[in-house]
Design an enzyme around this catalytic site. Structure first.
Site, PDB file in Angstrom:
ATOM      1  N   LYS A  42       2.619  -0.381 -11.661  1.00  0.00           N
ATOM      2  CA  LYS A  42       2.870   0.874 -12.828  1.00  0.00           C
ATOM      3  C   LYS A  42       3.144   2.380 -12.145  1.00  0.00           C
ATOM      4  O   LYS A  42       4.002   2.975 -12.492  1.00  0.00           O
ATOM      5  CB  LYS A  42       1.745   0.892 -13.693  1.00  0.00           C
ATOM      6  N   ASN A  43       2.259   2.728 -11.228  1.00  0.00           N
ATOM      7  CA  ASN A  43       2.303   4.295 -10.682  1.00  0.00           C
ATOM      8  C   ASN A  43       3.646   4.282  -9.696  1.00  0.00           C
ATOM      9  O   ASN A  43       3.793   5.479  -9.539  1.00  0.00           O
ATOM     10  CB  ASN A  43       1.055   4.331  -9.847  1.00  0.00           C
ATOM     11  N   ARG A 116       0.308  10.423 -18.962  1.00  0.00           N
ATOM     12  CA  ARG A 116       0.237  11.056 -17.668  1.00  0.00           C
ATOM     13  C   ARG A 116       1.473  11.210 -16.781  1.00  0.00           C
ATOM     14  O   ARG A 116       2.019  12.280 -16.399  1.00  0.00           O
ATOM     15  CB  ARG A 116      -0.737  10.634 -16.533  1.00  0.00           C
ATOM     16  N   ASP A 140      -5.022   8.722 -19.296  1.00  0.00           N
ATOM     17  CA  ASP A 140      -6.561   7.986 -19.296  1.00  0.00           C
ATOM     18  C   ASP A 140      -7.605   8.902 -19.683  1.00  0.00           C
ATOM     19  O   ASP A 140      -7.576  10.132 -19.390  1.00  0.00           O
ATOM     20  CB  ASP A 140      -7.044   7.544 -17.905  1.00  0.00           C
ATOM     21  N   ASP A 330      -8.581   4.280  -8.298  1.00  0.00           N
ATOM     22  CA  ASP A 330      -8.486   3.432  -9.737  1.00  0.00           C
ATOM     23  C   ASP A 330      -9.150   2.085  -9.350  1.00  0.00           C
ATOM     24  O   ASP A 330      -9.552   1.481 -10.284  1.00  0.00           O
ATOM     25  CB  ASP A 330      -7.080   3.020  -9.441  1.00  0.00           C
TER      26      ASP A 330
HETATM   27  C1  UD1 Z   1      -1.889   9.246  -9.809  1.00  0.00           C
HETATM   28  C2  UD1 Z   1      -1.987   7.981 -10.579  1.00  0.00           C
HETATM   29  C3  UD1 Z   1      -3.492   7.289 -10.732  1.00  0.00           C
HETATM   30  C4  UD1 Z   1      -4.263   7.398  -9.243  1.00  0.00           C
HETATM   31  C5  UD1 Z   1      -4.171   8.855  -8.919  1.00  0.00           C
HETATM   32  C6  UD1 Z   1      -4.789   8.953  -7.280  1.00  0.00           C
HETATM   33  C7  UD1 Z   1      -0.005   7.563 -11.770  1.00  0.00           C
HETATM   34  C8  UD1 Z   1       0.590   7.836 -12.976  1.00  0.00           C
HETATM   35  N1  UD1 Z   1      -1.475   7.744 -11.779  1.00  0.00           N
HETATM   36  O1  UD1 Z   1      -2.504   9.883 -10.669  1.00  0.00           O
HETATM   37  O2  UD1 Z   1      -3.624   6.057 -11.141  1.00  0.00           O
HETATM   38  O3  UD1 Z   1      -5.893   7.332  -9.638  1.00  0.00           O
HETATM   39  O4  UD1 Z   1      -2.684   9.048  -8.514  1.00  0.00           O
HETATM   40  O5  UD1 Z   1      -4.305   7.909  -6.505  1.00  0.00           O
HETATM   41  O6  UD1 Z   1       0.755   7.430 -10.848  1.00  0.00           O
HETATM   42  N2  UD1 Z   1      -5.047  17.588  -9.169  1.00  0.00           N
HETATM   43  C9  UD1 Z   1      -5.481  18.904  -9.425  1.00  0.00           C
HETATM   44  N3  UD1 Z   1      -4.256  19.746  -9.543  1.00  0.00           N
HETATM   45  C10 UD1 Z   1      -2.870  19.095  -9.825  1.00  0.00           C
HETATM   46  C11 UD1 Z   1      -2.709  17.582  -9.481  1.00  0.00           C
HETATM   47  C12 UD1 Z   1      -4.068  16.952  -8.971  1.00  0.00           C
HETATM   48  O7  UD1 Z   1      -6.414  19.394  -9.087  1.00  0.00           O
HETATM   49  O8  UD1 Z   1      -1.960  19.848  -9.952  1.00  0.00           O
HETATM   50  C13 UD1 Z   1      -6.298  16.887  -8.879  1.00  0.00           C
HETATM   51  C14 UD1 Z   1      -6.581  15.782  -9.736  1.00  0.00           C
HETATM   52  O9  UD1 Z   1      -7.275  16.318 -11.008  1.00  0.00           O
HETATM   53  C15 UD1 Z   1      -7.407  14.831  -8.961  1.00  0.00           C
HETATM   54  C16 UD1 Z   1      -6.732  14.866  -7.470  1.00  0.00           C
HETATM   55  O10 UD1 Z   1      -6.050  15.907  -7.451  1.00  0.00           O
HETATM   56  O11 UD1 Z   1      -8.811  15.358  -9.117  1.00  0.00           O
HETATM   57  C17 UD1 Z   1      -5.701  13.608  -7.371  1.00  0.00           C
HETATM   58  O12 UD1 Z   1      -5.003  13.693  -8.339  1.00  0.00           O
HETATM   59  P1  UD1 Z   1      -3.487  13.137  -8.259  1.00  0.00           P
HETATM   60  O13 UD1 Z   1      -3.219  12.383  -6.965  1.00  0.00           O
HETATM   61  O14 UD1 Z   1      -2.403  14.258  -8.610  1.00  0.00           O
HETATM   62  O15 UD1 Z   1      -3.376  11.793  -9.320  1.00  0.00           O
HETATM   63  P2  UD1 Z   1      -2.258  11.648 -10.588  1.00  0.00           P
HETATM   64  O16 UD1 Z   1      -0.937  11.684  -9.666  1.00  0.00           O
HETATM   65  O17 UD1 Z   1      -2.526  12.529 -11.533  1.00  0.00           O
END
Ligand code: UD1
Length: 446
Positions: A42-43, A116, A140, A330
């Protein structure tokens, strides 16, 4: 195959993900035996679909999972002017996307804010036409998920960004390559900036980039399209961009879903038995598999499968979620469910998403002994859990409740199980094929 309507304002409503309330009923305990095939991640697929916006023409994407988030992304692309043909259930056909010469620059509320991954449209829309309006993402239910790193990185590339009426409004006459150092190896920010950078003039370096297999899959896809990217799978990505873009459509097969594969491994850890999970690269779950072996799970692997054998109760272990190659965040709900029936006291320390704990109360309803201490979950394993009426709050939490129920006495009802369909293709059916007693009921709310 069914095509989403070409008229960009009128996506075919019959293909809309249903908003039915689903309940999954699981009668346990029962050992699992057999083979399951996991689909594409999915991701990854959602980002690959977004990346198609980078070049006009027709794409074929294979190994696409039949999950409702793919349908949402298909609708978003259709609303931007693309023609999207989804494979019908289990016909093994590729997903086809035809991208027009000019795409719309507005991914509005109603679809974009429901998940997301919609934020991943920003990078390719900017690279393509220099402007993008995207509703702020949903996803989520586990607390605030900022996108400051996405927006800060885009600003480094020369993009002007504003948040107006719940939408990110971004504009750049010409993006210029830059060095971007991420505070944290964010998966989403790395992917978005990567897709933007291919349309920026000159070289972009993304430092402290994410290394997840899904990021590598996106790099592979972009490279097939003609992008010049060095350092894929490392912490430093170097992109030689080009404006105007000189990319072309490419065909691709989505990397196997390591999170879904891990769900089945945890399921057999709870229920016992012998299960072969096909369609996943075991190297993508290396740290997890090492831990599961330490807990007493026997394992055999090939290049694209993992066989897990569990003949006795597993021993507790300590887990810590980390960016790849660490144990993915996850997986945490599955690990907590697994520890709830393992022998001894185990723990899971969450290092990525502070508030991913709502499923804990649901597991407690099943008799699990779980304590939360800030970002640590301490679990004292029980001989057996008890069936209960529990609620799924998000994809992974829902799947964790279902697999916990495989090890519980009696019939567990997992309410709001429609969340699970966002990331799992017929989860109940797959568990049934392994011998579990699992049923699904639908309450239509339309
Ligand atoms: C993606 C995955 C999700 C997975 C996550 C970490 C998808 C659709 N989702 O989410 O299932 O759990 O990677 O492997 O691919 N953060 C910030 N600022 C930002 C971006 C992120 O503070 O601009 C923080 C987030 O709140 C979190 C951490 O960084 O604490 C990691 O987030 P991130 O790796 O960006 O996750 P997603 O890409 O949202």
């Amino acid at each position: 195959m069914s095509a989403l309507a070409k008229d960009k304002r009128q996506p075919d409503r019959s293909r809309q993900p249903d908003c039915s309330g689903r309940t999954i009923l699981v009668r346990g305990p029962a050992a699992l035996r057999g083979t399951v095939q996991v689909g594409g991640a999915k991701n990854s697929v959602l980002k690959l679909m977004a990346a198609t916006l980078l070049a006009e023409g027709t794409y074929q994407i294979a190994n696409v999972p039949q999950i409702s988030d793919v349908l949402l992304m298909a609708e978003l692309l259709a609303a931007l002017g693309c023609e999207v043909t989804l494979p019908s259930h289990h016909d093994q056909e590729p997903l086809m996307i035809t991208v027009p010469e000019r795409i719309a620059s507005f991914a509005s509320h109603g679809i974009a804010d429901r998940f997301r991954a919609s934020v991943a449209l920003l990078g390719p829309m900017l690279a393509r036409h220099g402007e993008a309006v995207v509703a702020l993402p949903g996803g989520d239910d586990f607390g605030a998920r900022p996108i400051d790193m996405h927006l800060g990185g885009l600003a480094n590339l020369g993009v002007e960004v504003e948040i107006i009426d719940g939408c990110v409004q971004a504009r750049a006459k010409k993006m210029r390559g830059a060095t971007i150092r991420l505070d944290f190896p964010s998966v989403g920010a790395t992917e978005n900036l990567l897709m933007a950078a291919v349309g920026a003039t000159g070289t972009t370096v993304i430092d402290n980039a994410a290394r997840e297999p899904e990021v590598v899959d996106l790099c592979d896809f972009l490279t097939k399209m003609g992008a010049r990217i060095a350092g894929s799978g490392t912490n430093t990505l170097r992109i030689e961009g080009g404006n105007p873009l000189s990319l072309a459509p490419a065909d691709h097969s989505v990397v196997g879903d390591r999170i879904v594969a891990a769900t089945f491994l945890a399921a057999v850890g709870i229920a016992g038995g012998e299960v072969t999970v096909k369609g996943v690269n075991p190297a993508h779950l290396g740290v997890l598999c090492g831990k599961l072996r330490d807990m007493g799970m026997a394992m055999q692997t090939t290049d694209a499968s993992i066989t897990a054998i569990v003949s006795a109760r597993l021993r507790a272990a300590k887990f810590s979620t980390l960016p790849y190659p660490g144990v993915a965040t996850d997986l945490k709900p599955f690990l907590v469910a697994l520890l709830a029936t393992a022998e001894g006291v185990g723990s899971v320390t969450e290092n990525l998403f502070a508030q991913r704990f709502r499923y804990v109360n649901e597991l407690r309803l099943m008799g699990a002994d779980i304590r939360i201490d800030t970002n640590h979950v301490v679990v004292e394993g029980q001989d057996r859990l008890q069936a209960a009426r529990v609620t799924a709050h998000d994809i992974r939490a829902g799947a964790a409740l279902v697999i916990a129920a495989l090890g519980a006495h009696g019939e567990t009802s997992v309410l709001e199980a429609q969340h699970i369909a966002r990331g799992y293709d017929d989860f109940a059916g797959q568990l049934r094929s392994l011998g579990a007693e699992v049923r699904e009921t639908v309450v239509n709310r339309r």
